[in-house]
Scaffold this motif. Sequence first.
Motif, mmCIF file in Angstrom:
data_model
loop_
_atom_site.group_PDB
_atom_site.id
_atom_site.type_symbol
_atom_site.label_atom_id
_atom_site.label_comp_id
_atom_site.label_asym_id
_atom_site.label_seq_id
_atom_site.Cartn_x
_atom_site.Cartn_y
_atom_site.Cartn_z
ATOM 1 N N GLY B 59 0.648 -1.581 0.163
ATOM 2 C CA GLY B 59 -0.134 0.084 -0.057
ATOM 3 C C GLY B 59 0.733 1.014 0.106
ATOM 4 O O GLY B 59 0.692 2.581 0.120
ATOM 5 N N ARG B 60 2.038 0.965 0.291
ATOM 6 C CA ARG B 60 3.257 2.619 -0.049
ATOM 7 C C ARG B 60 3.627 2.085 -1.172
ATOM 8 O O ARG B 60 3.768 1.455 -2.265
ATOM 9 C CB ARG B 60 3.882 2.253 0.753
ATOM 10 N N THR B 61 3.559 3.769 -2.523
ATOM 11 C CA THR B 61 4.710 3.560 -3.293
ATOM 12 C C THR B 61 5.919 4.105 -2.721
ATOM 13 O O THR B 61 6.297 5.273 -1.911
ATOM 14 C CB THR B 61 4.101 4.719 -4.498
ATOM 15 N N LYS B 62 6.851 4.048 -3.550
ATOM 16 C CA LYS B 62 8.342 3.641 -3.414
ATOM 17 C C LYS B 62 9.018 4.298 -4.723
ATOM 18 O O LYS B 62 8.481 3.537 -6.055
ATOM 19 C CB LYS B 62 9.153 2.667 -2.896
ATOM 20 N N SER B 81 3.049 7.559 -14.206
ATOM 21 C CA SER B 81 2.796 8.153 -13.286
ATOM 22 C C SER B 81 2.748 9.901 -13.603
ATOM 23 O O SER B 81 3.963 10.003 -13.142
ATOM 24 C CB SER B 81 2.231 7.924 -11.727
ATOM 25 N N GLU B 82 1.915 10.731 -12.774
ATOM 26 C CA GLU B 82 1.864 12.495 -12.647
ATOM 27 C C GLU B 82 3.602 12.697 -12.295
ATOM 28 O O GLU B 82 4.226 13.184 -11.864
ATOM 29 C CB GLU B 82 1.019 12.873 -12.133
ATOM 30 N N PRO B 83 3.535 12.003 -10.831
ATOM 31 C CA PRO B 83 4.522 12.215 -9.535
ATOM 32 C C PRO B 83 5.864 11.518 -10.523
ATOM 33 O O PRO B 83 7.138 12.058 -10.740
ATOM 34 C CB PRO B 83 4.623 11.357 -8.340
ATOM 35 N N ARG B 88 11.015 12.090 -13.302
ATOM 36 C CA ARG B 88 11.819 12.136 -14.917
ATOM 37 C C ARG B 88 12.141 13.536 -15.566
ATOM 38 O O ARG B 88 13.528 13.821 -16.029
ATOM 39 C CB ARG B 88 11.121 11.209 -15.207
ATOM 40 N N ARG B 89 11.455 14.439 -15.440
ATOM 41 C CA ARG B 89 11.423 15.366 -16.630
ATOM 42 C C ARG B 89 12.777 16.713 -15.504
ATOM 43 O O ARG B 89 13.570 17.013 -15.826
ATOM 44 C CB ARG B 89 10.400 16.339 -16.394
#
Lengths: 170, 213
Positions: B59-62, B81-83, B88-89
Amino acid sequence: MDLSRLEEILDSKGSETFAIMEVLQDVQEAYRYISEEAIVRISERLDVPVIEVFRLANFYKAFSLTPRGRHLITVCAGTACHVQGAPRLLDTVLALLNTKPGETTADGAFTVETVNCLGACALAPVVVIDGKYYDHMTPGKVRALLEDIRFEDELAEDEDEEEVEAEANA
Amino acid sequence: MPEPITIFVDDIAIETTEGANVLDAALRAGICIPNLCYLPEVTPTGACRVCIVEVERHGRTKMTAACTLEAREGMIVRAHSEPVLRARRNIVELLLAEAPESPVLQALAERLSVTDVRYSRRDRDCILCGRCVAACAEVAKQGSLGMIGRGANRHKGLPFYKEEYCTQCNECHDRCPLELSPSGRRGDHCGVCGSELSMNDAIPDICEDCVLS
């Protein structure tokens, strides 16, 4: 260059790759620097690419790739020492020895280095000479210490000369 | 024998094996994760961070680099995904500041819609991606090149900076993102993302954004 000490060090440490740091430390101590010849030989004996040995020797400040002087003077330039006057100490040492930080005097007697912290901030400002810590230093105290070392060196030289003369006479 | 497993990249199920490289698995499945320092023939190092992805675990993203990420059963990876895109940009901006003249980096920036570099240009003409070092050690089996120095002083070099330690095999040169130029050589379309940047002779139909070479 005499590589017999190097071979002794390598023989004593075995040929495992992980011995590399110990070997480099011993070589630094024995020769006061790590020469290109030594790095190539270590690379052969430990079966590690030359660049890896070079990288390590380059990475750690404890290793020097150029010959260091007989005496190593480390002036702490950390925050506490800085506040307590380390810049004046360094200027004094550099002016007395006519050298630059990280460089060795022309006669090969002294190498002056700076360090960012020795973890002895309560003793600030700290100067380390040949591994011995001197606390609460002032330009005057440093000057006296350096003069002592020079005097002792001269005595040792004179003794050597006397011995040579005595042998010649005998 | 590694067990066959399923991972989810951008909600698409991909069959791969336990412990496989997520970037490689995604590229094989036709999901184009932009990348730079990755070379299929050598051990991934995750140096450039361009292949950054989000991994969901408990349930956590890294955020982590896909090329050094090992696939696990049911792993959920988001590569666009947006984040992730934002990160990356930013990474590409930082890389561009180091080497603004690199055509490959410019192409990568264009593809990610990076139009402005907010960081001061450093013009070092090296982004420390380590492709040359890896090629020297693992492709040419020479181990002549290496990264020397630490922090801001890190740079690639030969022992003692002497040419005599180099066999002039050019494996490093052929893989440097600053030496390579996108498009033109093959003229084919990328089989993965459809762009016209394909220039890889060894692995046809994959553009430099996927397998930069």
